[in-house]
Design an enzyme around this catalytic site. Structure first.
Site: not given
Length: 424
Positions: A13, A16, A40-41, A224
């Site tokens: 988180d 990225k 999730g990006h 991650q």
């Protein structure tokens, strides 16, 4: 630099998605090497927020080719939903998205087992997203996984699935007391998925190494963060793969000598989602306040993130494990209204100060952080575009992070939008 790897240097988180999108503007190929839809990006373009779980963030740059590597576990439902979302927003994926034929699939029984096991653990649960990632990797290393290539032969797929489902259904029914799954429906669903992705399937290793020989500019992204790495993180409170730079080689089929640069993404403070040790975590009252201030809720699950001060011991661990060449600091703007800011520079354990992250969970739980305190800058940084224009106290804070980690900072993010970025 033809091949650059982007890794999270904390517990994930770190932002990225924005940085990969930013760097992808002049990149030929963007490749994802591990993880699944538990990551999730988030990318903000103008006022539009786009959250991607399987497809690399580079897909939002029209010139970039995107690869999903063999180290990723793929959920067909999530992938197809993402493709539809991108098309609805005007982003083309045709001839721009390719999937490794060696990538493993997340099956419905993986999701069912993940949720059932987590519920059965009660207070001892790991804190997974319930998306089936762990069980999919278990089957991969147990040599019983289903790969993209298995979809090409219906008879082989049916034989494998029937064998696996007999075992999984017994577990679901007898151990977890949940419903059995329908083999024929699963086969039909996954064959339909194969028809939809047929043109995108490729040998990822061949594709990437050809690009390297042709001197293509390649950006490699992980999901991650380092502290969730199954080997080097806060085990067992980790993910089921290797988000660290070494995972890029096995997850894509490129040799370590092909990597030219490794960049670590780091928040200006620290967060983590789920269970597990977190030495610099705020107390509940300040943690709730800070979470709202920073909008710290998971992009995949919406779960509230735990928040704490910047931990130089954690980031040094990431610098060493990944061989980081540079840092990107994100969400500096969240600290704009904080009058006093701290950096953890050591751990006091049983009266002794140490500077390396311990492996033992029971020792991690006993850590007392040793802090340095810095005055805040108490002014907005959100519109600043040049490093020299940052408040002096903000520069002192960033300089100390660079000194403590012995790693240069090359980018500072002061907001979620593309333009809210300072190139140092």
């Amino acid at each position: 630099m033809p091949v650059q790897v982007i890794v999270g240097a904390q517990w994930g988180d770190e932002g990225k998605g924005k940085i990969v999108d930013l760097l992808s503007e002049n990149i030929d190929i963007v490749a994802r090497y591990q993880g699944g839809p538990n990551a999730g990006h988030t990318v903000v373009i103008d006022e539009d927020e786009i959250i991607l779980h399987q497809i690399p963030s580079g897909i939002l740059r029209e010139k970039a080719i995107c690869l999903i590597g063999n180290g990723v576990v793929i959920d067909p439902v999530v992938l197809m939903d993402e493709i539809r979302l991108l098309k609805e927003k005007g982003y083309s994926v045709q001839n721009r998205l390719f999937i490794s034929h060696r990538a493993h699939l997340i099956m419905p029984y993986h999701r069912a087992l993940d949720s059932s096991r987590e519920q059965a653990e009660g207070d001892n649960k790991i804190g997974t997203t319930g998306r089936g990632i762990g069980p999919a990797y278990v089957d991969k290393f147990n040599r019983t996984g289903i790969r993209i290539v298995d979809l090409l032969n219906r008879d082989v797929l049916k034989e494998k699935l029937q064998k696996h489902l007999d075992e999984k259904n017994k577990l679901l029914e007898r151990i977890y007391e949940t419903s059995a799954l329908d083999t024929d429906k699963i086969i039909q669903d996954y064959i339909e998925f194969d028809h939809m992705i047929d043109e995108t399937v490729t040998d990822c290793s061949v594709f990437l190494n050809k690009g390297i020989r042709e001197n293509k500019r390649i950006l490699v992204e992980g999901a991650q963060g380092t502290m969730l790495d199954v080997d080097h993180g806060t085990y067992p409170f980790v993910t089921s793969s290797n988000p660290t730079a070494g995972g890029a080689c096995t997850g894509l089929g490129i040799g370590p000598t092909r990597i030219d640069k490794v960049t670590g993404i780091v928040k200006a403070y620290t967060t983590r989602v789920g269970m597990g040790p977190f030495p610099t975590e705020f107390d509940k009252e300040y943690g709730d306040y800070f979470r709202d201030l920073g909008g710290e809720f998971g992009s995949t699950t919406g779960r509230p993130r735990r928040c704490g001060w910047f931990d130089a011991i954690v980031v040094n661990h990431a610098v060493r494990i990944n061989g980081l060449d540079s840092l990107v600091i994100t969400k500096l703007d969240v600290l704009d209204t904080i009058p006093e800011i701290k950096i953890c520079t050591g751990y006091k354990i049983d009266g002794k100060v140490v500077h390396n992250y311990p492996a033992e969970i029971d020792i991690q739980e006993k850590i007392v952080p040793v802090y340095e305190t810095f005055p805040g800058w108490m002014t907005s940084t959100k519109e600043i575009l040049k490093y020299e224009d940052l408040p002096e106290n903000a520069k002192l804070y960033l300089d100390r992070i660079s000194d403590l980690t012995d790693t240069p900072i090359e980018i500072v993010s002061v907001g979620s939008k593309r333009r809210q970025t300072i190139i140092v």
